[in-house]
Design a protein around this motif. Structure first.
Motif, PDB file in Angstrom:
ATOM      1  N   LEU A 317       0.805  -1.211   0.000  1.00  0.00           N
ATOM      2  CA  LEU A 317       0.000   0.000   0.000  1.00  0.00           C
ATOM      3  C   LEU A 317       0.842   1.268   0.000  1.00  0.00           C
ATOM      4  O   LEU A 317       0.406   2.311  -0.508  1.00  0.00           O
ATOM      5  N   THR A 318       2.037   1.214   0.542  1.00  0.00           N
ATOM      6  CA  THR A 318       2.898   2.400   0.517  1.00  0.00           C
ATOM      7  C   THR A 318       3.329   2.737  -0.905  1.00  0.00           C
ATOM      8  O   THR A 318       3.762   3.867  -1.172  1.00  0.00           O
ATOM      9  N   GLN A 319       3.198   1.762  -1.830  1.00  0.00           N
ATOM     10  CA  GLN A 319       3.553   2.004  -3.232  1.00  0.00           C
ATOM     11  C   GLN A 319       2.325   2.336  -4.085  1.00  0.00           C
ATOM     12  O   GLN A 319       2.455   2.570  -5.285  1.00  0.00           O
ATOM     13  N   ASP A 320       1.151   2.340  -3.477  1.00  0.00           N
ATOM     14  CA  ASP A 320      -0.075   2.648  -4.198  1.00  0.00           C
ATOM     15  C   ASP A 320      -0.363   4.139  -4.040  1.00  0.00           C
ATOM     16  O   ASP A 320      -0.736   4.597  -2.955  1.00  0.00           O
ATOM     17  N   PRO A 321      -0.202   4.922  -5.110  1.00  0.00           N
ATOM     18  CA  PRO A 321      -0.326   6.386  -4.967  1.00  0.00           C
ATOM     19  C   PRO A 321      -1.731   6.859  -4.625  1.00  0.00           C
ATOM     20  O   PRO A 321      -1.908   7.995  -4.198  1.00  0.00           O
ATOM     21  N   TYR A 322      -2.719   5.995  -4.788  1.00  0.00           N
ATOM     22  CA  TYR A 322      -4.105   6.408  -4.589  1.00  0.00           C
ATOM     23  C   TYR A 322      -4.629   6.085  -3.194  1.00  0.00           C
ATOM     24  O   TYR A 322      -5.658   6.637  -2.782  1.00  0.00           O
ATOM     25  N   VAL A 323      -3.976   5.191  -2.480  1.00  0.00           N
ATOM     26  CA  VAL A 323      -4.476   4.798  -1.154  1.00  0.00           C
ATOM     27  C   VAL A 323      -3.415   4.895  -0.063  1.00  0.00           C
ATOM     28  O   VAL A 323      -3.699   4.599   1.093  1.00  0.00           O
ATOM     29  N   GLN A 324      -2.207   5.326  -0.415  1.00  0.00           N
ATOM     30  CA  GLN A 324      -1.127   5.321   0.571  1.00  0.00           C
ATOM     31  C   GLN A 324      -1.394   6.267   1.735  1.00  0.00           C
ATOM     32  O   GLN A 324      -0.813   6.099   2.821  1.00  0.00           O
ATOM     33  N   ASP A 325      -2.289   7.241   1.537  1.00  0.00           N
ATOM     34  CA  ASP A 325      -2.630   8.154   2.637  1.00  0.00           C
ATOM     35  C   ASP A 325      -3.821   7.656   3.442  1.00  0.00           C
ATOM     36  O   ASP A 325      -4.314   8.365   4.337  1.00  0.00           O
ATOM     37  N   ARG A 326      -4.308   6.441   3.135  1.00  0.00           N
ATOM     38  CA  ARG A 326      -5.466   5.893   3.855  1.00  0.00           C
ATOM     39  C   ARG A 326      -5.114   4.589   4.577  1.00  0.00           C
ATOM     40  O   ARG A 326      -5.992   3.807   4.913  1.00  0.00           O
ATOM     41  N   ILE A 327      -3.830   4.363   4.802  1.00  0.00           N
ATOM     42  CA  ILE A 327      -3.411   3.094   5.402  1.00  0.00           C
ATOM     43  C   ILE A 327      -3.954   2.942   6.819  1.00  0.00           C
ATOM     44  O   ILE A 327      -4.271   1.826   7.261  1.00  0.00           O
ATOM     45  N   ASP A 328      -4.100   4.062   7.537  1.00  0.00           N
ATOM     46  CA  ASP A 328      -4.638   3.972   8.900  1.00  0.00           C
ATOM     47  C   ASP A 328      -6.068   3.446   8.889  1.00  0.00           C
ATOM     48  O   ASP A 328      -6.466   2.659   9.772  1.00  0.00           O
ATOM     49  N   ILE A 329      -6.852   3.837   7.870  1.00  0.00           N
ATOM     50  CA  ILE A 329      -8.222   3.319   7.735  1.00  0.00           C
ATOM     51  C   ILE A 329      -8.178   1.849   7.321  1.00  0.00           C
ATOM     52  O   ILE A 329      -8.925   1.017   7.851  1.00  0.00           O
TER      53      ILE A 329
END
Length: 356
Positions: A317-329
């Protein structure tokens, strides 16, 4: 466990053409490297409203690569867990319902990471061949007209064609006419005649397994689209399959929370209502639902799958530009899904009596 890598390469002029019109279904040429194997493909966007999302979903046409003619790559953009679709389709398989296989992959286009996607198996002649099933026509339910009714819910007018709402994936024009006859009969026969004739048209036990699967996962849209119909030429009976099940397990099509009691145990659509109006069929559905609640729709059965899928895609997920800011969710979603499962199971058990 490493995710398979899908690398798409497309000429800049073709990529610009693809991006120029979201609603154009005409594909552009490209090539696809799956791990170390490279093949020529045609590429287009897929879906309806999902085309407007920043993370696109794709349809890939191949030329009989390893027995495949097409692939669907779903972005799962509105599902904060990225696993609901696969969890649902695997659940349908576990309850004995035909269901497309799926797996998560990591996609890049022209070297740019696009992130985690779900590769969905197409329900077509290869789907049947892989499972040693008889040939037969397959229809995709593509809009709300696929409601098993004579009337369109879109404009509340009589349908001009009773197979409206369906896209014929395999089969002939005559198969569409047979489907229209089926829809006409289920809407125009009396209760007694319906009870005696419907078993010669529909695999009722299989339909109830599908119905229980939709009700358990609470796919509110699953009754009038998000399914495929297959007429088994060995039995002559229609069977129904799930398709696109990301809006499940406590979230709707926008990824928002949906109450566990939003969908009643009887489900919806004209065919379901007519079947459950017959005492012996209603009893059959109740027993199928009870068995699934005892054996399949349980924390013991589902929790290991949730954690396996979550832990498998988490490192990517850290490499996914569309969801990397939603990892906490994303990290909270296993507990969210499990709580929905517990609440939904309790609700359905309490309402088994509604099927008496």
């Amino acid at each position: 466990m490493n995710l398979p890598t899908f690398d798409i390469f497309i000429k800049p002029i073709d990529f610009r053409e693809l991006k120029s019109d979201l609603w154009n279904d005409d594909p552009v040429p490209a090539s696809l490297k799956i791990n170390k194997k490279r093949v020529e493909i045609d590429l287009s966007y897929r879906g309806s409203h999902i085309r407007e999302f920043i993370k696109k979903s794709y349809h890939i046409s191949l030329f009989n690569f390893k027995g495949l003619n097409e692939l669907h790559l779903n972005a799962e953009y509105k599902d904060p867990s990225l696993i609901r679709n696969k969890l649902s389709l695997d659940f349908f398989t576990s309850i004995g319902c035909l269901s497309p296989s799926s797996k998560h992959v990591f996609l890049s286009i022209n070297g740019k990471a696009e992130g985690v996607y779900l590769q969905l198996e197409s329900v077509d002649h290869n789907f049947l061949k892989k499972r040693n099933l008889p040939h037969g026509p397959i229809f995709y339910a593509i809009n709300d007209d696929a409601n098993f009714s004579l009337v369109s819910p879109i404009d509340n007018k009589a349908k001009t064609e009773l197979y409206a709402g369906y896209e014929r994936k395999t089969g002939l024009k005559s198969d569409s006419l047979i489907l229209a006859e089926f829809i006409y009969l289920l809407n125009t026969t009396g209760k007694q005649e319906f009870e005696t004739t419907i078993p010669s048209w529909l695999d009722i036990k299989q339909y109830f397994k599908w119905l229980a699967g939709v009700v358990c996962t609470q796919n509110y849209d699953g009754f009038v689209h998000n399914y495929a119909l297959y007429r088994n030429e060995g039995t002559g009976l229609y069977e129904i399959l799930p398709w696109d099940y990301d809006a499940t397990w406590g979230r709707d099509i926008n990824g928002l929370k949906m109450r566990y009691d939003y969908l009643r145990i009887e489900g919806f659509n004209t065919l379901t209502a007519r079947l459950l109006d017959i005492d012996k069929f209603r009893k059959q559905y109740k027993e199928i639902m009870r068995g699934i609640l005892d054996e399949n729709f349980t924390v013991e059965a589902i929790e290991p799958q949730i954690h396996h899928l979550h832990s498998t895609i988490r490192p990517y997920l850290t490499q996914d530009p569309y969801v990397q800011d939603r990892i906490d969710i994303f990290d909270k979603e296993p507990d969210f899904i499990l709580q929905f499962l517990k609440d939904r199971q309790n609700y359905l058990r309490k309402h088994l009596k509604d099927l008496d």
